[in-house]
Write an enzyme that holds these catalytic residues in place. Sequence first.
Site, PDB file in Angstrom:
ATOM      1  N   VAL A  88       4.613 -43.893 -33.968  1.00  0.00           N
ATOM      2  CA  VAL A  88       3.701 -43.760 -32.836  1.00  0.00           C
ATOM      3  C   VAL A  88       3.572 -42.315 -32.352  1.00  0.00           C
ATOM      4  O   VAL A  88       2.773 -42.040 -31.452  1.00  0.00           O
ATOM      5  CB  VAL A  88       4.123 -44.657 -31.655  1.00  0.00           C
ATOM      6  CG1 VAL A  88       4.058 -46.117 -32.035  1.00  0.00           C
ATOM      7  CG2 VAL A  88       5.508 -44.279 -31.136  1.00  0.00           C
ATOM      8  N   LYS A  89       4.317 -41.393 -32.943  1.00  0.00           N
ATOM      9  CA  LYS A  89       4.255 -39.995 -32.516  1.00  0.00           C
ATOM     10  C   LYS A  89       3.071 -39.276 -33.174  1.00  0.00           C
ATOM     11  O   LYS A  89       2.380 -39.814 -34.036  1.00  0.00           O
ATOM     12  CB  LYS A  89       5.562 -39.288 -32.869  1.00  0.00           C
ATOM     13  CG  LYS A  89       6.803 -39.881 -32.194  1.00  0.00           C
ATOM     14  CD  LYS A  89       6.736 -39.809 -30.688  1.00  0.00           C
ATOM     15  CE  LYS A  89       8.102 -39.988 -30.017  1.00  0.00           C
ATOM     16  NZ  LYS A  89       8.782 -41.237 -30.348  1.00  0.00           N
ATOM     17  N   HIS A  90       2.862 -38.017 -32.812  1.00  0.00           N
ATOM     18  CA  HIS A  90       1.723 -37.245 -33.316  1.00  0.00           C
ATOM     19  C   HIS A  90       1.749 -37.094 -34.832  1.00  0.00           C
ATOM     20  O   HIS A  90       0.711 -37.142 -35.492  1.00  0.00           O
ATOM     21  CB  HIS A  90       1.731 -35.838 -32.697  1.00  0.00           C
ATOM     22  CG  HIS A  90       1.501 -35.809 -31.226  1.00  0.00           C
ATOM     23  ND1 HIS A  90       2.346 -36.420 -30.331  1.00  0.00           N
ATOM     24  CD2 HIS A  90       0.517 -35.249 -30.482  1.00  0.00           C
ATOM     25  CE1 HIS A  90       1.896 -36.231 -29.098  1.00  0.00           C
ATOM     26  NE2 HIS A  90       0.791 -35.516 -29.171  1.00  0.00           N
TER      27      HIS A  90
END
Length: 401
Positions: free
Chosen positions: A202-204
């Site tokens: 879910v991170k960049h």
Amino acid sequence: MTQNSELRTNNKPIPYGRQHITDDDIAAVVETLQSDFLTQGPKVAEFEQAFAEYVGAKYAVACSNGTAALHLCTMALGVNKESRVITTPITFVASANCVRYCGGTVEFSDIDPDTALLDIHKVRQLLESKPKGYYSGIIPVDFAGNPVNLEEFRKLADEFGLWIIEDACHAPGGYFIDSKGEKQLCGNGRYADLAIFSFHPVKHIATGEGGMVTTNDEKLYQELLKLRTHGITRDPALMEENHGGWYMEMQELGYNYRIPDMLCALGISQLRRADAGLARRRGIAKVYDKAFDNHSGIKVLGTSPDVFDAEGETGHAYHLYVIKVEDRRGLYDFLHQHNIFAQVHYIPAHTMPYYRSLGYKKGDYPEAENYYAGCLSLPMYPSLTQEEQEFVIEKVKEFLG
């Protein structure tokens, strides 16, 4: 949206965050799978160099996940049972747990109610309540992608003889504006001794699992490399003995926190479009901002004023888009009924049973607990479509009447 809005979105689940894997990503991983190295190969160093350049730091050390990155930092800084470290209660528990892994004491400090960032004024009060030398360091968190002003925290840390670990998991590409009007990228090592990042889906930047430590301190860099691999060095210049080309020395107790080449190949590919993803996140935030502006039932989590440059552009990295409402449980359940999987970030760490067993209790940090009572993270990821976002906005407003 029309009354057929749910049909137009195909009633697909809309999570709060989602990885975006392209054909280029897949090709990069396949190429590495077909190479001579699956782990401890050239892609690790390539990813480290590319990421260090991206955030403007001298050194980067890739590892198995963001929690491992935090643990490596506390070990490299010598945290032990005598250490007392300050952090925020509004964070994923790993930001605090890394201190406990080394036997140290975690001391929470309350947040700024407008931004949910660690409140520097409350940290100062905590520091001034004890003699100098009582505390060892500070772990501020760039919560939701909103960068902490580390220039101010550095001044405070220097005054009291503290180190800083910047938890920048939410903010690769983010920045704040320093007192000279210059952009200071999260993780660039200008003010923090060490900074950490996560590559959770879910991170960049998504590698499945993965983490990174950045620093400008060569001594800490060398220590991180050793601790990442069981405390072992193969560098003849660092060995006490040298029996030949095969020889290695375990010089201290480290861990197996390495990351495979195939995940680094994915990270390199993802990093190439990180700026585009960041721009998309900021665009999504603007749409939400406009939709919720002056809505009496919604308060949008604030942005620090020092992340705006002279042109008014924001350095907020928008890992999360957080709103606060009175009936958070009702809105959460209503959105989930419509396949919008909003999430809560975070349950205050000091209220977890483990930390309560260490003496913390509900009521210790009222701003953190007030924030938690109403916070909700809406869908925020680059592949979120305009139609999906409109559907989210429509349903939020429908519930709030």
